[in-house]
Design a protein around this motif. Structure first.
Motif, mmCIF file in Angstrom:
data_model
loop_
_atom_site.group_PDB
_atom_site.id
_atom_site.type_symbol
_atom_site.label_atom_id
_atom_site.label_comp_id
_atom_site.label_asym_id
_atom_site.label_seq_id
_atom_site.Cartn_x
_atom_site.Cartn_y
_atom_site.Cartn_z
ATOM 1 N N ASN A 2 0.812 -0.765 0.039
ATOM 2 C CA ASN A 2 0.322 0.024 0.014
ATOM 3 C C ASN A 2 1.291 1.366 -0.355
ATOM 4 O O ASN A 2 0.868 2.493 -1.143
ATOM 5 C CB ASN A 2 -1.235 -0.285 1.153
ATOM 6 N N GLU A 3 1.731 0.741 0.503
ATOM 7 C CA GLU A 3 2.921 2.270 0.475
ATOM 8 C C GLU A 3 3.198 2.456 -0.720
ATOM 9 O O GLU A 3 3.427 4.260 -0.442
ATOM 10 C CB GLU A 3 4.396 1.987 1.902
ATOM 11 N N LEU A 4 4.026 1.422 -1.608
ATOM 12 C CA LEU A 4 4.143 1.942 -3.266
ATOM 13 C C LEU A 4 2.675 2.411 -3.992
ATOM 14 O O LEU A 4 2.846 3.307 -4.512
ATOM 15 C CB LEU A 4 4.921 0.573 -3.831
ATOM 16 N N ILE A 5 2.097 2.299 -3.277
ATOM 17 C CA ILE A 5 1.187 2.801 -4.604
ATOM 18 C C ILE A 5 0.189 3.800 -3.907
ATOM 19 O O ILE A 5 0.706 4.112 -4.925
ATOM 20 C CB ILE A 5 -0.421 1.598 -3.977
ATOM 21 N N GLU A 6 0.434 4.034 -2.251
ATOM 22 C CA GLU A 6 0.022 5.379 -2.394
ATOM 23 C C GLU A 6 1.306 6.973 -3.184
ATOM 24 O O GLU A 6 1.190 7.898 -3.566
ATOM 25 C CB GLU A 6 0.158 5.795 -1.008
ATOM 26 N N ALA A 7 3.214 5.485 -3.143
ATOM 27 C CA ALA A 7 3.503 6.606 -3.451
ATOM 28 C C ALA A 7 3.467 6.925 -5.005
ATOM 29 O O ALA A 7 3.886 8.007 -5.560
ATOM 30 C CB ALA A 7 5.357 6.266 -3.218
ATOM 31 N N HIS A 51 2.554 10.194 -7.384
ATOM 32 C CA HIS A 51 3.120 10.253 -8.318
ATOM 33 C C HIS A 51 2.602 10.702 -9.932
ATOM 34 O O HIS A 51 2.483 11.821 -10.540
ATOM 35 C CB HIS A 51 4.464 9.295 -8.982
ATOM 36 N N MET A 52 1.374 10.378 -9.831
ATOM 37 C CA MET A 52 0.622 10.271 -11.099
ATOM 38 C C MET A 52 0.238 11.627 -10.804
ATOM 39 O O MET A 52 -0.227 11.907 -11.614
ATOM 40 C CB MET A 52 -0.556 9.196 -10.683
ATOM 41 N N LEU A 53 -0.654 11.644 -9.138
ATOM 42 C CA LEU A 53 -1.463 13.256 -9.172
ATOM 43 C C LEU A 53 -0.451 14.308 -9.812
ATOM 44 O O LEU A 53 -0.990 15.549 -10.074
ATOM 45 C CB LEU A 53 -1.828 13.366 -8.043
ATOM 46 N N PRO A 89 -5.616 2.236 -12.981
ATOM 47 C CA PRO A 89 -5.531 2.657 -12.027
ATOM 48 C C PRO A 89 -6.154 3.288 -11.312
ATOM 49 O O PRO A 89 -6.088 3.421 -9.468
ATOM 50 C CB PRO A 89 -4.440 2.977 -12.428
ATOM 51 N N ILE A 90 -6.890 4.875 -11.770
ATOM 52 C CA ILE A 90 -7.482 5.355 -10.790
ATOM 53 C C ILE A 90 -8.781 4.401 -10.340
ATOM 54 O O ILE A 90 -9.246 4.845 -9.125
ATOM 55 C CB ILE A 90 -7.920 6.439 -11.645
ATOM 56 N N PHE A 91 -9.560 4.265 -11.815
ATOM 57 C CA PHE A 91 -10.983 2.795 -11.346
ATOM 58 C C PHE A 91 -10.605 2.123 -10.392
ATOM 59 O O PHE A 91 -11.098 1.883 -8.930
ATOM 60 C CB PHE A 91 -11.627 2.718 -12.182
ATOM 61 N N ILE A 103 -5.517 10.897 -1.809
ATOM 62 C CA ILE A 103 -5.424 11.746 -3.065
ATOM 63 C C ILE A 103 -6.591 13.366 -3.625
ATOM 64 O O ILE A 103 -6.154 13.844 -4.208
ATOM 65 C CB ILE A 103 -4.973 11.033 -4.325
ATOM 66 N N LYS A 104 -7.668 12.490 -3.181
ATOM 67 C CA LYS A 104 -8.440 13.436 -3.604
ATOM 68 C C LYS A 104 -7.964 14.498 -2.181
ATOM 69 O O LYS A 104 -8.708 15.162 -3.395
ATOM 70 C CB LYS A 104 -10.208 12.947 -3.173
#
Length: 203
Positions: free
Chosen positions: A45-50, A54-56, A95-97, A110-111
């Motif tokens: 989850n930490e990697l996914i959040e990072a 980055h996407m944002l 990925p966003i979905f 992220i929101k």
């Protein structure tokens, strides 16, 4: 190594989504051990959040580029809408979905970042529009900024705007037109009509 792991993870997430890629997949693709990943990210989850942050940031940077004065405030909103449509319905769509569906806590963070960015961007747009005589000077800027964000996110909610009743592309344009008609001066509405006419002619 941390940046390399994040870059590879993002590359794979863009293709397969967050749910379709494990830490083992990333380790194998990079020819490293999963233990090496854990040295930099305590869990998946930490990697996914990072990666999501980055996407944002990529989206923020592009919006900043669009707000460098090449468009008037009315055109700027349509330019940002066009960019987001292509991006969020393109490489970021899967990925966003999955982020919203399977990782709600990360999605909420992220929101919140998204709101902060949109708040600043819309606030700047409103101030420029007022200075140029395109938007009404008596507007409550804080209210307009927040109601705009609520409207943009609301049009993406299928419970409110089901896809069998609303065309998502038309819906977003309709909301933007609604927003500009609510805040525009006569001068601003002239620019809005010109833009809509040019869009119809080129469609």
């Amino acid at each position: 190594m941390k940046e390399a792991i994040q870059e590879k993870a993002m590359e794979m997430y863009m293709k397969l989504g967050f749910r379709g890629v494990t830490l083992d997949d990333i380790a194998q693709e990079m020819s490293i051990s999963k233990k090496t990943i854990y040295q930099h990210f305590s869990n998946r989850n930490e990697l996914i959040e990072a990666v999501a942050k980055h996407m944002l940031q990529e989206i923020k940077d592009e919006i900043d580029n669009l707000c460098q004065g090449q468009f008037n405030p009315v055109e700027e909103l349509f330019a940002i809408r066009s960019y987001l449509r292509k991006t969020l319905e393109g490489k970021y769509q899967l990925p966003i979905f999955q982020l919203q569906k399977f990782y709600p806590e990360i999605s909420q963070k992220i929101k919140q970042d998204q709101f902060c960015k949109m708040h600043d961007s819309v606030m700047d747009n409103l101030k420029r529009g007022i200075d140029m005589g395109l938007y009404r000077p008596e507007l409550d800027l804080e209210f307009i900024t927040r109601i705009y964000f609520a409207g943009v996110t609301g049009t993406k909610d299928p419970n409110i705007f089901p896809e069998d009743k609303f065309n998502i592309h038309t819906l977003h344009t309709q909301y933007l037109e609604y927003h500009l008609r609510a805040i525009g001066t006569e001068k601003g509405l002239v620019l809005l009509h010109q833009h809509l006419q040019e869009t119809d002619e080129n469609s």
